[in-house]
Design an enzyme around this catalytic site. Structure first.
Site, PDB file in Angstrom:
ATOM      1  CB  THR A 288      -0.908   0.066   1.251  1.00 25.15           C
ATOM      2  OG1 THR A 288      -0.073   0.278   2.392  1.00 25.15           O
ATOM      3  CG2 THR A 288      -1.713  -1.197   1.430  1.00 25.15           C
ATOM      4  CB  CYS A 289       0.089   4.713  -0.914  1.00 19.62           C
ATOM      5  SG  CYS A 289      -0.227   4.214  -2.594  1.00 19.62           S
ATOM      6  CG  ASP A 290      -0.040   4.280   5.818  1.00 21.32           C
ATOM      7  OD1 ASP A 290       0.897   5.078   6.072  1.00 21.32           O
ATOM      8  OD2 ASP A 290      -0.968   4.056   6.603  1.00 21.32           O
ATOM      9  CB  SER A 291       5.090   5.360   6.078  1.00 23.27           C
ATOM     10  OG  SER A 291       5.362   6.229   5.050  1.00 23.27           O
TER      11      SER A 291
ATOM     12  CG  ASN B 135      -3.574   1.798  -1.404  1.00 24.03           C
ATOM     13  OD1 ASN B 135      -2.358   1.771  -1.532  1.00 24.03           O
ATOM     14  ND2 ASN B 135      -4.180   2.882  -0.959  1.00 24.03           N
TER      15      ASN B 135
END
Ligand SMILES: Cc1ncc(COP(=O)(O)O)c(C=O)c1O
Length: 380
Positions: free
Chosen positions: A331-334, A370
């Site tokens: 996903t785009c999350d850290s 996402n």
């Protein structure tokens, strides 16, 4: 094959490599591979370790129909916590008598749904919940959940639920006033406990309370539900469940013979029965370390890293010189990072990372963040 203290396995047999490769060619990636024979083996081991205890599989650990079918075949019971969990059972024609509804906080609709299903044993832990059951008296049995805090459990379930030992007598008295029969006590010492000490202490406390209450109660308490907590094998050091349960067996032996004993295992049964296959879909060098991006992560099958505080044993199919590396999810999350300091050999896009012991609280708590593809559940 070698195993490090961080529970990373390096290398695999040719058969295993071929098996993972052909599974991905056939079904795609990521995958959750369910080995029903392992679940049956775990169930039988726990049955042997806890003879005379009725086992109710905690559906919440993995509410997958193929898993529930195996539990049904084993003729085990089901620990249900919601109307949704009962709905899945509808497809299996499981009789309500094989279920217990263990959520201490329920809406009236939850109670009516359960009764319509035929599920008549409910758990409560306070007077407001008791009153909710009064309209249904005569049709139901009640267990009163008592809180026994477990600071050493990975998940201390007695923080949120369970009355204090001091409250037990009054709740039982109030139940009698309302025409409700509390049939016994229940507890959950916390999930993934290291030793059975808390189970033993809780059994002894409940035994003492029940024996004392039975001297005065109009209808005796005769059920003790010892909950779950039986550990998963995340360190891949074989857990001897017979040995783990020996003190529990000894404590249960001190109870009157005509009492019924229940348990609600989730993790122990299902954790080792599911293996996750993920594929490296990207890589980069960041802060001097190799980062590998997988097609599954903490918003997906590895959600237990967040919700369950679990570190799953991981396997790379290669051996070779290792260096500290990062394994990240898709996903785009850290926050979607599975491990930030894992010793890995150099890997390439398309290589697999295998997650072991991934049956409990993994797919059960994943999200569709996402809108990424969820790992496909494959029955072996
Ligand atoms: C009421 C109840 N019973 C049983 C379980 C299963 O516990 P475990 O997976 O530790 O066996 C849980 C876990 O959350 C629970 O809340």
């Amino acid at each position: 094959m070698t195993t490090t203290a961080r529970t990373v396995i390096y290398g695999a047999s040719e058969d295993d490599c071929r098996f993972y490769q052909s599974s991905v060619e056939k079904h795609g990636s990521p995958l959750l591979l369910f080995d029903s024979s392992k679940l049956k083996q775990q169930y039988r081991s726990l049955q042997q370790a806890l003879p005379n205890v009725d086992l109710f599989y905690a559906i919440k650990a993995l509410p997958q129909i193929d898993v529930l079918k195996v539990i049904d075949e084993l003729d085990a019971g089901f620990d249900v916590a919601s109307s949704g969990e009962l709905d899945i059972l509808l497809g299996l024609k499981v009789g309500g008598r094989r279920t217990i509804h263990t959520h201490p906080i329920k809406s009236d609709k939850d109670i009516r749904d359960a009764l319509r299903f035929g599920s008549t044993t409910f758990v409560i832990d306070n007077l407001d919940e008791l009153k909710k059951l009064q309209p249904y008296r005569g049709r139901i049995g009640i267990l009163l959940r008592v809180s026994f805090r477990s600071e050493n459990a990975k998940v201390d379930l007695s923080k949120k639920f369970g009355c204090t030992e001091d409250e037990v007598a009054n709740i039982i008295f109030q139940a009698e006033q309302l025409g409700l029969h509390i049939k016994g006590l229940s507890f959950h010492v916390g999930s993934q406990v290291e030793t059975s000490d808390k189970h033993v202490a809780a059994i002894q406390s409940c035994r003492d309370m029940m024996l004392e209450l039975n001297q005065k109660a109009k209808a005796p308490l005769s059920i003790l539900d010892i909950g779950g907590g039986f550990p998963g094998n995340y360190a891949l050091q074989s857990i001897d469940i017979m040995k783990f349960c020996q003190p529990i067996r000894d404590a249960l032996a001190s109870l009157p013979e005509d009492w019924h004993i229940y348990a609600e295992p989730g993790r122990y049964l299902i954790a080792p029965a599911v293996t996750c296959v993920t594929t490296i879909i990207g890589k980069s060098m960041r802060y001097g370390m190799p980062w590998y991006y997988l097609d599954d992560g903490v918003y997906g099958s590895f959600s237990g890293k967040i919700f369950d505080h679990a570190e799953y044993p991981l396997q790379v199919l290669k051996e070779g010189e290792t260096s500290p590396s990062v394994l990240a999810g898709p996903t785009c999350d850290s926050i979607d990072i599975i491990d930030e300091q894992i010793e890995l050999p150099e890997l390439k896009i398309g290589d697999f990372i295998i997650g072991h012991q991934m049956g409990a609280y993994t797919a059960a708590t994943r999200t569709r963040f996402n809108l990424l593809k969820e790992a496909k559940f494959i029955v072996l």
